[in-house]
Design a protein around this motif. Structure first.
Motif, mmCIF file in Angstrom:
data_model
loop_
_atom_site.group_PDB
_atom_site.id
_atom_site.type_symbol
_atom_site.label_atom_id
_atom_site.label_comp_id
_atom_site.label_asym_id
_atom_site.label_seq_id
_atom_site.Cartn_x
_atom_site.Cartn_y
_atom_site.Cartn_z
ATOM 1 N N LEU A 134 0.723 -1.222 0.099
ATOM 2 C CA LEU A 134 -0.098 -0.211 0.038
ATOM 3 C C LEU A 134 0.911 1.214 -0.081
ATOM 4 N N PHE A 135 2.010 0.996 0.524
ATOM 5 C CA PHE A 135 2.915 2.335 0.790
ATOM 6 C C PHE A 135 3.937 2.764 -0.263
ATOM 7 N N VAL A 136 3.840 1.659 -1.277
ATOM 8 C CA VAL A 136 5.174 1.866 -2.517
ATOM 9 C C VAL A 136 4.720 3.142 -3.001
ATOM 10 N N HIS A 137 3.368 3.268 -3.554
ATOM 11 C CA HIS A 137 3.013 4.629 -4.385
ATOM 12 C C HIS A 137 1.861 5.273 -3.279
ATOM 13 N N GLU A 138 1.395 6.331 -3.714
ATOM 14 C CA GLU A 138 0.233 6.927 -2.934
ATOM 15 C C GLU A 138 0.359 6.919 -1.582
ATOM 16 N N ARG A 139 1.365 7.238 -1.089
ATOM 17 C CA ARG A 139 1.443 7.140 0.528
ATOM 18 C C ARG A 139 0.723 8.365 1.409
ATOM 19 N N ASP A 140 0.520 9.530 0.548
ATOM 20 C CA ASP A 140 -0.371 10.379 1.469
ATOM 21 C C ASP A 140 -1.709 10.161 1.493
ATOM 22 N N GLU A 141 -2.302 9.664 0.389
ATOM 23 C CA GLU A 141 -3.809 8.872 0.424
ATOM 24 C C GLU A 141 -3.765 7.771 1.410
ATOM 25 N N ALA A 142 -2.931 6.790 1.473
ATOM 26 C CA ALA A 142 -3.074 5.933 2.542
ATOM 27 C C ALA A 142 -2.710 6.315 4.016
ATOM 28 N N ARG A 143 -2.065 7.566 4.154
ATOM 29 C CA ARG A 143 -1.889 7.761 5.354
ATOM 30 C C ARG A 143 -3.046 8.757 5.718
ATOM 31 N N GLU A 144 -3.879 9.285 5.055
ATOM 32 C CA GLU A 144 -5.172 10.124 5.189
ATOM 33 C C GLU A 144 -6.098 9.053 5.844
ATOM 34 N N THR A 145 -6.353 8.021 4.991
ATOM 35 C CA THR A 145 -7.137 6.961 5.179
ATOM 36 C C THR A 145 -6.919 6.535 6.369
ATOM 37 N N MET A 146 -5.823 6.173 6.946
ATOM 38 C CA MET A 146 -5.372 5.454 8.157
ATOM 39 C C MET A 146 -5.837 6.635 9.303
ATOM 40 N N ARG A 147 -5.354 7.919 9.140
ATOM 41 C CA ARG A 147 -5.569 8.805 10.002
ATOM 42 C C ARG A 147 -7.098 9.091 10.452
ATOM 43 N N ARG A 148 -7.880 8.934 9.413
ATOM 44 C CA ARG A 148 -9.495 9.080 9.536
ATOM 45 C C ARG A 148 -9.987 8.105 10.347
ATOM 46 N N LEU A 149 -9.449 6.831 10.012
ATOM 47 C CA LEU A 149 -10.021 5.550 10.992
ATOM 48 C C LEU A 149 -9.399 5.663 12.316
ATOM 49 N N ARG A 150 -8.333 5.992 12.301
ATOM 50 C CA ARG A 150 -7.507 6.011 13.827
ATOM 51 C C ARG A 150 -8.203 7.042 14.589
ATOM 52 N N GLU A 151 -8.671 7.999 14.090
ATOM 53 C CA GLU A 151 -9.370 9.219 14.866
ATOM 54 C C GLU A 151 -10.600 8.801 15.653
ATOM 55 N N GLN A 152 -10.916 7.678 14.967
ATOM 56 C CA GLN A 152 -12.322 7.055 15.628
ATOM 57 C C GLN A 152 -12.079 5.917 16.555
ATOM 58 N N GLY A 153 -10.633 5.649 16.658
ATOM 59 C CA GLY A 153 -10.366 4.426 17.512
ATOM 60 C C GLY A 153 -9.737 3.331 16.763
ATOM 61 N N VAL A 154 -9.993 2.949 15.599
ATOM 62 C CA VAL A 154 -9.554 2.049 14.888
ATOM 63 C C VAL A 154 -7.980 1.750 14.787
ATOM 64 N N THR A 155 -7.452 0.666 14.820
ATOM 65 C CA THR A 155 -6.043 0.442 14.821
ATOM 66 C C THR A 155 -5.309 -0.331 13.839
ATOM 67 N N PHE A 156 -4.290 -0.060 13.440
ATOM 68 C CA PHE A 156 -3.776 -0.746 12.163
ATOM 69 C C PHE A 156 -2.535 -1.438 12.539
ATOM 70 N N ALA A 157 -2.368 -2.897 11.964
ATOM 71 C CA ALA A 157 -1.162 -3.583 11.944
ATOM 72 C C ALA A 157 -0.594 -3.729 10.491
ATOM 73 N N LEU A 158 0.749 -3.855 10.537
ATOM 74 C CA LEU A 158 1.405 -3.969 9.080
ATOM 75 C C LEU A 158 1.600 -5.432 9.200
ATOM 76 N N ASP A 159 1.021 -6.243 8.325
ATOM 77 C CA ASP A 159 1.021 -7.796 8.110
ATOM 78 C C ASP A 159 2.089 -8.129 7.211
ATOM 79 N N ASP A 160 2.800 -9.186 7.334
ATOM 80 C CA ASP A 160 3.960 -9.595 6.572
ATOM 81 C C ASP A 160 4.955 -8.779 6.624
#
Ligand code: C2E
Ligand code: MG
Ligand code: MG
Ligand code: MG
Length: 281
Positions: free
Chosen positions: A162-188
């Motif tokens: 996900l982070f090879v390209h479009e890093r900013d979009e990915a960060r924004e998506t994660m930021r908005r979900l984390r704001e609501q309490g959702v957490t993220f793991a980086l698999d593999d």
């Protein structure tokens, strides 16, 4: 008919694609059938979730990973390794991933009422295609709201791709979900091709050490060095770390000695129906 196909393929010459190659034809046919079946699978209610325990150093259950299973009417259980790549190619992963999220959230709600299970987290795998889909954030939040699942119990597993390209979009998506309490793991983690620099800018919560490194840990010095580095890195970046694919006591002991305190693997339990989870040990 096979002879005719061979004849046509020969006549087409060496450098031409051999569209009439019978073996290739059969393969395409099998794939097309699997794809047609996959298109029906949601409507026919053929998916289910299995759950694999995630434990701490004392083997207490701290969470589960939801792993999708397809109960095919004729083939039996089809492994995700077979149908997820196909679903990613034809974008069926978007509605299927939506179903997974909904089912996992319903499980969280079922657990929320009982103090023995209320603290459990569910990790859900999210494909890049699904993560990048317009409206992904809204869809996740709507699912949480509709089911009433506590967002802080939901962890989304994403991969480095996900982070090879479009890093900013990915960060924004994660930021908005984390704001609501959702957490993220980086698999593999460790198997991707991207640079490590993205780690400092992404709102991640957890690194999952890929099972290929864990498997070779005790036989291969390079794997051991990589695992030790990932554990150290997660410490300096203040991320949680979990080892996946832990199969032996010796592997777990090594991991504990090197500062890893969360584990997933056959040693603690295989993925299975929710009833098979051993809760409150
Ligand atoms: P993953 O997310 O890395 O999941 C871990 C895989 O390792 C699972 O395979 C699990 O059964 C297996 N595993 C766990 N412990 C051990 C162990 O000790 N030894 C070994 N050899 N294997 C272990 P599974 O269930 O076949 O899933 C394969 C992959 O399919 C997952 O890898 C994930 O990338 C994908 N997947 C599964 N469910 C979903 C889903 O709902 N959505 C998406 N997008 N992908 C999914
Ligand atoms: Mg996973
Ligand atoms: Mg993994
Ligand atoms: Mg994987």
């Amino acid at each position: 008919q096979a002879d005719m196909a061979l004849f046509q393929a020969k006549r087409a010459g060496r450098d031409t694609l051999r569209f009439f190659d019978p073996a290739m034809q059969a393969q395409l046919h099998a794939r097309a059938r699997l794809e047609a079946d996959l298109r029906q699978a949601l409507a026919r209610d053929e998916f289910l979730l299995h759950y694999q325990p995630q434990v701490d150093a004392d083997r207490r259950l701290i969470g589960v990973e939801a792993l999708l299973r397809w109960q095919h009417p004729e083939r039996g259980m089809v492994s995700p390794g077979e149908f997820i790549p196909l679903a990613e190619e034809n974008r069926l992963i978007v509605p299927i991933g939506g179903w997974v999220l909904e089912a996992a959230c319903r499980q969280l709600v079922a657990w929320a009422g009982d103090p023995a299970t209320a603290d459990l987290r569910v990790s859900v795998n999210v494909s890049p295609q699904q993560f990048r889909e317009v409206g992904f954030v809204e869809r996740v939040l709507a699912t949480l709201a509709r089911t009433g699942a506590p967002p802080e119990r939901l962890k989304l597993e994403v991969t480095e791709s996900l982070f090879v390209h479009e890093r900013d979009e990915a960060r924004e998506t994660m930021r908005r979900l984390r704001e609501q309490g959702v957490t993220f793991a980086l698999d593999d983690f460790g198997t991707g091709y991207s640079s490590l620099s993205y780690l400092k800018r992404l709102p991640l919560d957890q690194l999952k050490i890929d099972q290929s490194f864990v498997r070779d840990l005790l036989e291969d010095e390079a794997s051991a060095a990589i695992v030790a580095s990932i554990i150290a890195l997660s410490g300096s970046l203040q991320l949680e770390v979990i080892a996946e694919g832990v199969e032996t006591e010796a592997q777990q002991a090594w991991l504990v000695a090197h500062g890893c305190h969360a584990f997933q693997g056959y040693l603690f339990g295989r993925p299975g129906p929710v009833e098979a989870l051993v809760i409150g040990r």
